[in-house]
Write a protein that holds these residues in place. Structure first.
Motif, mmCIF file in Angstrom:
data_model
loop_
_atom_site.group_PDB
_atom_site.id
_atom_site.type_symbol
_atom_site.label_atom_id
_atom_site.label_comp_id
_atom_site.label_asym_id
_atom_site.label_seq_id
_atom_site.Cartn_x
_atom_site.Cartn_y
_atom_site.Cartn_z
ATOM 1 N N ARG A 1 0.838 -1.209 0.000
ATOM 2 C CA ARG A 1 0.000 0.000 0.000
ATOM 3 C C ARG A 1 0.865 1.247 0.000
ATOM 4 N NH1 ARG A 1 -3.239 0.928 4.916
ATOM 5 N NH2 ARG A 1 -4.149 2.657 3.771
ATOM 6 N N LEU A 2 1.926 1.218 0.823
ATOM 7 C CA LEU A 2 2.798 2.389 0.934
ATOM 8 C C LEU A 2 3.475 2.684 -0.400
ATOM 9 C CD1 LEU A 2 4.282 4.554 2.561
ATOM 10 C CD2 LEU A 2 5.938 2.814 3.249
ATOM 11 N N LEU A 3 3.990 1.618 -1.035
ATOM 12 C CA LEU A 3 4.713 1.835 -2.291
ATOM 13 C C LEU A 3 3.786 2.369 -3.375
ATOM 14 C CD1 LEU A 3 7.067 -1.247 -2.090
ATOM 15 C CD2 LEU A 3 7.734 1.182 -1.958
ATOM 16 N N ALA A 4 2.519 2.012 -3.272
ATOM 17 C CA ALA A 4 1.545 2.498 -4.256
ATOM 18 C C ALA A 4 1.047 3.906 -3.921
ATOM 19 C CB ALA A 4 0.361 1.528 -4.319
ATOM 20 N N SER A 5 1.378 4.399 -2.771
ATOM 21 C CA SER A 5 0.819 5.696 -2.340
ATOM 22 C C SER A 5 1.613 6.875 -2.884
ATOM 23 C CB SER A 5 0.757 5.784 -0.813
ATOM 24 O OG SER A 5 2.047 6.026 -0.283
ATOM 25 N N HIS B 1 9.873 20.313 7.953
ATOM 26 C CA HIS B 1 9.271 20.152 6.627
ATOM 27 C C HIS B 1 9.998 19.081 5.810
ATOM 28 C CE1 HIS B 1 6.963 21.071 3.184
ATOM 29 N NE2 HIS B 1 7.727 22.007 2.637
ATOM 30 N N ILE B 2 9.312 17.960 5.571
ATOM 31 C CA ILE B 2 9.878 16.908 4.715
ATOM 32 C C ILE B 2 9.046 16.799 3.442
ATOM 33 C CG2 ILE B 2 10.908 15.509 6.554
ATOM 34 C CD1 ILE B 2 8.434 13.668 6.392
ATOM 35 N N SER B 3 9.626 16.150 2.448
ATOM 36 C CA SER B 3 8.870 15.920 1.207
ATOM 37 C C SER B 3 8.030 14.657 1.367
ATOM 38 C CB SER B 3 9.828 15.741 0.030
ATOM 39 O OG SER B 3 10.518 14.502 0.165
ATOM 40 N N GLN B 4 7.036 14.544 0.490
ATOM 41 C CA GLN B 4 6.189 13.358 0.536
ATOM 42 C C GLN B 4 7.017 12.111 0.199
ATOM 43 O OE1 GLN B 4 2.754 13.624 -2.029
ATOM 44 N NE2 GLN B 4 1.619 12.052 -0.890
ATOM 45 N N HIS B 5 7.999 12.308 -0.677
ATOM 46 C CA HIS B 5 8.863 11.182 -1.034
ATOM 47 C C HIS B 5 9.703 10.728 0.166
ATOM 48 C CE1 HIS B 5 11.464 8.558 -3.331
ATOM 49 N NE2 HIS B 5 12.489 9.154 -2.771
ATOM 50 N N GLU B 6 10.259 11.691 0.868
ATOM 51 C CA GLU B 6 11.072 11.349 2.048
ATOM 52 C C GLU B 6 10.221 10.614 3.083
ATOM 53 O OE1 GLU B 6 14.268 11.533 2.588
ATOM 54 O OE2 GLU B 6 14.325 11.132 4.745
ATOM 55 N N ILE C 1 -0.797 5.737 6.190
ATOM 56 C CA ILE C 1 -0.805 5.737 4.719
ATOM 57 C C ILE C 1 -2.034 6.480 4.193
ATOM 58 C CG2 ILE C 1 -0.836 4.295 2.643
ATOM 59 C CD1 ILE C 1 0.777 2.222 4.173
ATOM 60 N N ASP C 2 -3.157 6.321 4.898
ATOM 61 C CA ASP C 2 -4.351 7.073 4.491
ATOM 62 C C ASP C 2 -4.099 8.582 4.598
ATOM 63 O OD1 ASP C 2 -5.667 4.567 4.258
ATOM 64 O OD2 ASP C 2 -6.030 4.580 6.422
#
Lengths: 282, 282
Positions: A278-282, B180-185, B208-209
């Protein structure tokens, strides 16, 4: 590094039947022959483990564990309680510590049972609590200054034993430490406070009046120690003329008590692989 | 060591009119070109000063000072609030720290005004307080999840400004930091929690939600930052993809704020020589 302890200090410092405070050499270093420098190195080396153990306790408490540890510190003035908090407890992340200094009771506190204010400060699950002074003042200063009748003091020993039994049964490991300095060492330390402008604020002329009551305080400690050192909540008398020794001894006692709980990282209560997907798809 | 900062980070990170969160590079290191290793050295080197400043504040508060410092930490999950508390605040003696983590409000808390529970946790004189999450959740999560009407959120910005003005006027220096972090991080860090058994307890499938609401959260932060960054209680947005940078930046901002108070050791309110004579005779 623990090899530098020639023997575990905890049993050497535990108050057992027949214990005599007057026979403790306040400048001794039971369990270790070391120097100030080695002491500092041991202190540093063991900080991470205490922090790790507390974090495990905390993690556990988020799920089902309800355990905590309480360090009770008692001592004559200048014995180094603040140094223990700073150097030993300071190795734990602030999020995991509940430190509380008990002062002279307020009128509200005095209107309640002497344990009322103490109950409110017990550590919550997952935490390491520190009492800088404690309910023991109610059988120490209260006895020396006759703040209550002798019969009340006698009754308090029993009430304290019951209280600590109850606290231990609810999941709190209690470690009680008296930092023990000589009257001569106290004089040197008070003198230092008078000689250093950055220490003047710590000095109170009343401290010298209290010094004159040293023998009465030692009698009160002797009685309190022998009345309240139990299996579940033992007293440790730590020679404290050498600050480095007191710090590593308290650290070791606290480490042993916390290690004995064997706190474990909680198991995942979710499907790890499914969440990864799920995380990798998010 | 401070020479390694090419410029003071505080002004570079302050939220001012026209600020845009979207334009902040979360992996940047404003004010310094350094490595993780240098970062750790700077952190270590400045621990003692922060501890000293806090002790002066405390000493002062025993007499007439009524000042304190409050660090408010806000961030998306995994951004490193815990690391700031451990590594920056951990340099101060536990006796001088009041750390409080705000969780989802309890029914009792919800029955009061949203600032009710916050007032109870303000630092007392002489202390450095830390809010791990804060009243800002009431304009962040509350906005993203529509927990209250939009008009209520709008009103809260004003209530927060008034509240912080009042707190500052009563002697508390407020320092507000968004890590402040990025969504990727964040994805990387959540992945690490899933891959390490000792981190599973920190993971919650709900995290994750929440990630899916990233843009809404960024909008809520942008609004909150621009509405509530004031002269008396400024916001600092600290790029936090690099943990070493976030830690030294927060340390520096907190140090600057505390240094600016210039806390002084109190003067003796007794006759030093007379007390020395009494002590030596005791």
């Amino acid at each position: 590094m623990e090899l530098t302890w020639t023997s575990d200090p905890a049993p050497l410092l535990t108050v057992r039947p027949g214990f005599s405070l007057a026979e403790v050499d306040t400048s001794s270093t039971p369990g270790i022959s070391a120097s100030k420098k080695t002491g500092a190195a041991i202190l540093e080396e063991n900080r991470a483990e205490l922090d790790d153990l507390q974090e495990r306790l905390w993690a556990e408490s988020r799920f089902e564990g309800k355990r905590s540890v309480l360090l009770v510190l008692q001592a004559m003035d200048t014995a180094g309680k603040g140094g223990i908090v700073k150097h030993v407890i300071g190795g734990i992340s602030p999020q995991g510590v509940q430190d509380y200094g008990f002062k002279k009771p307020t009128p509200e506190e005095l209107s309640h049972d002497f344990l009322w204010r103490v109950r409110k400060r017990l550590p919550t699950p997952g935490m390491i609590g520190v009492f800088d002074r404690s309910h023991y003042e109610d059988v120490l200063v209260a006895r020396v200054h006759s703040l209550v009748e002798p019969a009340v003091i006698e009754q308090r020993y029993e009430l304290i034993r019951e209280f600590e039994r109850e606290v231990a049964a609810s999941g709190t490991t209690i470690v009680k430490v008296m930092l023990h300095i000589s009257q001569h060492e106290q004089k040197q330390r008070l003198l230092e406070r008078l000689e250093r402008e950055d220490k003047h604020w710590k000095f109170n002329p009343g401290d010298i009046d209290e010094r004159d009551l040293w023998p009465q305080y030692m009698d009160a400690y002797q009685r309190a120690l022998e009345e309240t050192s139990t299996e579940t909540a033992p007293w440790f008398v730590v020679p404290a003329d050498r600050k480095w020794y007191a710090r590593i001894a308290v650290q070791r006692i606290l480490l042993d008590a916390t290690r004995a709980l064997r706190p474990q990282w909680p198991l995942a209560d979710f499907d790890v692989d499914a969440e990864k997907a799920r995380l990798l798809a998010s």
